[in-house]
Design an enzyme around this catalytic site. Structure first.
Site, PDB file in Angstrom:
ATOM      1  N   LYS A 170       4.644 -11.784   9.125  1.00 49.51           N
ATOM      2  CA  LYS A 170       3.495 -11.919  10.028  1.00 49.51           C
ATOM      3  C   LYS A 170       3.267 -13.398  10.344  1.00 49.51           C
ATOM      4  O   LYS A 170       2.843 -14.168   9.495  1.00 49.51           O
ATOM      5  CB  LYS A 170       2.216 -11.338   9.415  1.00 49.51           C
ATOM      6  N   GLU A 173      -1.652 -16.653  13.964  1.00 51.88           N
ATOM      7  CA  GLU A 173      -2.187 -16.296  15.282  1.00 51.88           C
ATOM      8  C   GLU A 173      -1.777 -17.305  16.357  1.00 51.88           C
ATOM      9  O   GLU A 173      -1.473 -16.922  17.482  1.00 51.88           O
ATOM     10  CB  GLU A 173      -3.724 -16.226  15.242  1.00 51.88           C
ATOM     11  N   THR A 225      -7.937 -18.057   1.995  1.00 57.27           N
ATOM     12  CA  THR A 225      -7.147 -16.844   2.254  1.00 57.27           C
ATOM     13  C   THR A 225      -6.256 -16.532   1.049  1.00 57.27           C
ATOM     14  O   THR A 225      -6.110 -15.363   0.670  1.00 57.27           O
ATOM     15  CB  THR A 225      -6.306 -16.988   3.540  1.00 57.27           C
ATOM     16  N   GLY A 226      -5.710 -17.559   0.431  1.00 55.54           N
ATOM     17  CA  GLY A 226      -4.875 -17.363  -0.760  1.00 55.54           C
ATOM     18  C   GLY A 226      -5.651 -16.683  -1.878  1.00 55.54           C
ATOM     19  O   GLY A 226      -5.153 -15.755  -2.527  1.00 55.54           O
ATOM     20  N   GLU A 243       1.304 -20.785  -1.423  1.00 56.98           N
ATOM     21  CA  GLU A 243       1.460 -22.217  -1.153  1.00 56.98           C
ATOM     22  C   GLU A 243       0.259 -22.603  -0.313  1.00 56.98           C
ATOM     23  O   GLU A 243       0.168 -22.217   0.854  1.00 56.98           O
ATOM     24  CB  GLU A 243       2.799 -22.455  -0.444  1.00 56.98           C
ATOM     25  N   CYS A 277       0.979 -29.785   4.860  1.00 50.78           N
ATOM     26  CA  CYS A 277       0.235 -29.556   3.609  1.00 50.78           C
ATOM     27  C   CYS A 277       0.464 -30.685   2.619  1.00 50.78           C
ATOM     28  O   CYS A 277      -0.377 -30.953   1.779  1.00 50.78           O
ATOM     29  CB  CYS A 277       0.542 -28.192   3.025  1.00 50.78           C
ATOM     30  N   GLU A 376      -9.304 -30.862   1.988  1.00 48.42           N
ATOM     31  CA  GLU A 376      -8.148 -31.117   2.844  1.00 48.42           C
ATOM     32  C   GLU A 376      -8.625 -31.378   4.281  1.00 48.42           C
ATOM     33  O   GLU A 376      -9.313 -30.545   4.862  1.00 48.42           O
ATOM     34  CB  GLU A 376      -7.217 -29.908   2.803  1.00 48.42           C
TER      35      GLU A 376
HETATM   36  P1  ADP Z   1      -5.020 -21.852   8.300  1.00 53.39           P
HETATM   37  O1  ADP Z   1      -6.360 -22.385   7.917  1.00 53.39           O
HETATM   38  O2  ADP Z   1      -3.878 -22.754   8.010  1.00 53.39           O
HETATM   39  O3  ADP Z   1      -4.971 -21.203   9.637  1.00 53.39           O
HETATM   40  P2  ADP Z   1      -5.154 -19.238   7.085  1.00 53.39           P
HETATM   41  O4  ADP Z   1      -5.147 -19.005   5.627  1.00 53.39           O
HETATM   42  O5  ADP Z   1      -6.364 -18.881   7.856  1.00 53.39           O
HETATM   43  O6  ADP Z   1      -4.764 -20.750   7.217  1.00 53.39           O
HETATM   44  O7  ADP Z   1      -3.930 -18.525   7.783  1.00 53.39           O
HETATM   45  C1  ADP Z   1      -2.646 -18.454   7.231  1.00 53.39           C
HETATM   46  C2  ADP Z   1      -2.070 -17.082   7.500  1.00 53.39           C
HETATM   47  O8  ADP Z   1      -2.867 -16.123   6.820  1.00 53.39           O
HETATM   48  C3  ADP Z   1      -2.094 -16.665   8.967  1.00 53.39           C
HETATM   49  O9  ADP Z   1      -0.919 -15.940   9.255  1.00 53.39           O
HETATM   50  C4  ADP Z   1      -3.305 -15.785   9.041  1.00 53.39           C
HETATM   51  O10 ADP Z   1      -3.224 -14.841  10.085  1.00 53.39           O
HETATM   52  C5  ADP Z   1      -3.257 -15.093   7.706  1.00 53.39           C
HETATM   53  N1  ADP Z   1      -4.542 -14.510   7.268  1.00 53.39           N
HETATM   54  C6  ADP Z   1      -5.785 -14.961   7.527  1.00 53.39           C
HETATM   55  N2  ADP Z   1      -6.708 -14.143   6.978  1.00 53.39           N
HETATM   56  C7  ADP Z   1      -6.032 -13.157   6.338  1.00 53.39           C
HETATM   57  C8  ADP Z   1      -6.421 -11.999   5.575  1.00 53.39           C
HETATM   58  N3  ADP Z   1      -7.685 -11.684   5.366  1.00 53.39           N
HETATM   59  N4  ADP Z   1      -5.427 -11.234   5.052  1.00 53.39           N
HETATM   60  C9  ADP Z   1      -4.145 -11.539   5.251  1.00 53.39           C
HETATM   61  N5  ADP Z   1      -3.722 -12.587   5.971  1.00 53.39           N
HETATM   62  C10 ADP Z   1      -4.645 -13.402   6.515  1.00 53.39           C
END
Ligand code: ADP
Length: 484
Positions: A170, A173, A225-226, A243, A277, A376
């Site tokens: 995936k 976005e 999100t992690g 990561e 990062c 960050e």
């Molecule tokens: P960034 O702040 O770098 O955009 P995110 O953690 O928001 O980092 O996004 C990293 C990836 O995690 C993207 O592919 C995003 O679509 C995905 N993502 C964001 N929210 C979720 C979620 N609730 N479950 C799974 N994947 C997610």
């Protein structure tokens, strides 16, 4: 229009198609199909079905198929680099290099998979055989960020496939274009081995993370999100590799090559507009070196060329979106209000007059309580702090909850040893920041992540371990029932 790729078939996806935006022009440069939960489910089902056969493909054959991915990437190098520049904004010059690195990653894991083996261990008794066997996990969900869409895909996909797993990818976005275009790079693989599903994180990503048939989540992205994904993974005890973010320190000792340190600080701070990062986010400089180093850094920064990634001369390229730039502005404004001084930048540049640029910014008079020094920033920002001695630099570098990368500039072996033992970071560089090595495990300590990508560790992450005990002749054991 680029489609999803599920079971080696193009599919339009059940969501509303989405635009792809070029951060250098802010224009819509393409449309992509958008997936939802239904598409995530279909992709997992395809990957699950494909796993039955893929896990049995002989290692040599699998290696050949991975080398073919690398060959195809190299053959499409220019197209891929142009596409990456279009959707990420970053330098075409750098993107050509990243395509090559991504290809090398497939070559590396093709060979690692080819040569990987379990081991024979001593058995408790004669007449027995004890083995440590390695087995693929099953379906892996690779959830990607927008800053290095191709490279970080390779870091996950290459070891996952080499280990015998099947994968649902995936993309982020903002950057689905290059990833969905990789259909042409993967269409020699058996159907369902690689599936590409664009979509919103909280929809497609979340569905993959919750799916009971997904055995592992390989993720690069934000700490929040992690953490969320780790909570979801707990339900099925899925394997997880995270990561996450960093607040990487640079320590410059007075004994260092100061010209090299200044050039490295500017490059490591502003590369890809700081959206790396492991970019340098804080610099601690031993007092005697502070003035000359600052002067040189300012001189270099003032001469940087700000411009679109499509121009190979551009050194500081746009940020990905205005929202990301807002965070940078917030960090800087808060620091300035609290007494920080911006010597360069600190503003959106007048030129180029379109695109999401931010001027490279060097600050002093910062303290560790400022957001700029704690969270960050992920932008072209370099706070520089004088410190009385090396021990103070080490102590301040280790403050905070991140632990991804760190760099020391020094030619003193005693200091290097003290630093490498003390620094809380997974990627530890001396006199040469931001160097990745396919054989060198990459990842973070503390809230910067869990597990490692690349190297043998990055391969093991995609394998399950079995201990096999075999009594060759069989027969009754004295310790079985009935008790004697
Ligand atoms: P960034 O702040 O770098 O955009 P995110 O953690 O928001 O980092 O996004 C990293 C990836 O995690 C993207 O592919 C995003 O679509 C995905 N993502 C964001 N929210 C979720 C979620 N609730 N479950 C799974 N994947 C997610």
């Amino acid at each position: 229009m680029r489609d999803l790729w599920i079971n080696n078939q193009r599919t339009s996806g059940s969501g509303e198609p989405q635009p792809v935006i070029d951060p250098a022009t802010t224009e819509v440069v393409g449309q992509v199909a958008w997936g939802t939960e239904v598409d995530a489910d279909r992709a997992v089902a395809a990957a699950r079905a494909a796993f039955k056969e893929w896990r049995r493909v002989p290692a040599a054959e699998r290696a050949g198929l991975l080398h073919e991915i690398a060959r195809r990437m190299r053959a499409s190098k220019e197209t891929l680099a142009v596409e990456l520049t279009m959707e990420t904004g970053r330098s075409i010059r750098k993107n050509r290099g990243y395509v090559e690195w991504a290809a090398e990653c497939f070559d590396y894991y093709a060979e690692l998979g080819r040569h990987h083996r379990g081991r024979v261990i001593p058995s408790p008794e004669p007449g027995q055989l004890s083995l440590v066997l390695k087995a693929p996990l099953g379906v892996v969900a690779a959830i990607l960020p927008w800053n290095y869409p191709l490279l970080l895909l390779a870091w996950k996909l290459a070891p996952a496939l080499a280990a015998g797993n099947t994968v649902v990818v995936k993309p982020a976005e903002y950057t689905p274009w290059t990833t969905l275009g990789l259909q042409r790079i993967f269409d020699h693989l058996p159907a369902g081995v690689v599936n590409l599903v664009s979509g919103d994180g909280p929809v497609v990503g979340e569905r993959l993370a919750r799916h009971p048939d997904v055995r592992m989540i390989a993720f690069t992205g934000s700490v929040e999100t992690g953490q969320h994904l780790m909570r979801l993974a707990a339900d099925d005890l899925k394997r997880i590799n995270l990561e996450l973010g960093g607040k990487d320190p640079l320590i410059v000792c007075a004994d260092a090559d100061l010209e090299a340190a200044a050039r490295a600080a500017v490059w490591g701070g502003f590369l890809n507009a700081g959206q790396v990062c492991t970019s340098i986010e804080r610099a601690f400089v031993e007092a005697p070196a502070f003035e000359p180093l600052l002067e040189r850094i300012l001189d270099l920064t003032r001469h940087l060329t700000i411009g679109p990634g499509s121009d190979p001369e551009s050194e500081v390229t746009p940020m990905i979106r205005p929202q990301e730039r807002e965070k940078v502005i917030r960090h800087i404004e808060q620091a300035l209000e609290a007494g920080a001084v911006a010597h360069t930048g600190g503003a959106i540049p007048a030129e180029p007059d379109r695109g999401y640029y931010y001027a490279p910014t060097v600050l002093t008079e910062v303290d560790d309580d400022m957001l700029l020094m704690r969270e960050e920033t992920f932008g072209p920002v370099l706070p520089i702090v004088p410190v009385d001695d090396f021990e103070t630099a080490l102590e301040r570098a280790n403050r905070g909850h991140y632990g991804l990368g760190a760099t020391l500039f020094s030619r003193n072996a005693r200091r290097v040893k003290r630093y490498m033992e003390t620094i809380e970071a997974g990627n530890v560089w001396v006199n040469d920041p931001l160097i990745d090595n396919l054989a060198g495990p990459f990842g973070g300590m503390k809230r910067s992540g869990l597990g490692r990508e690349l190297g043998e560790e990055g391969f093991e992450a995609f394998l399950e371990t079995k201990h096999l005990h075999w009594e060759i002749e069989g027969g009754v054991k004295s310790w079985w029932y009935p008790w004697d």
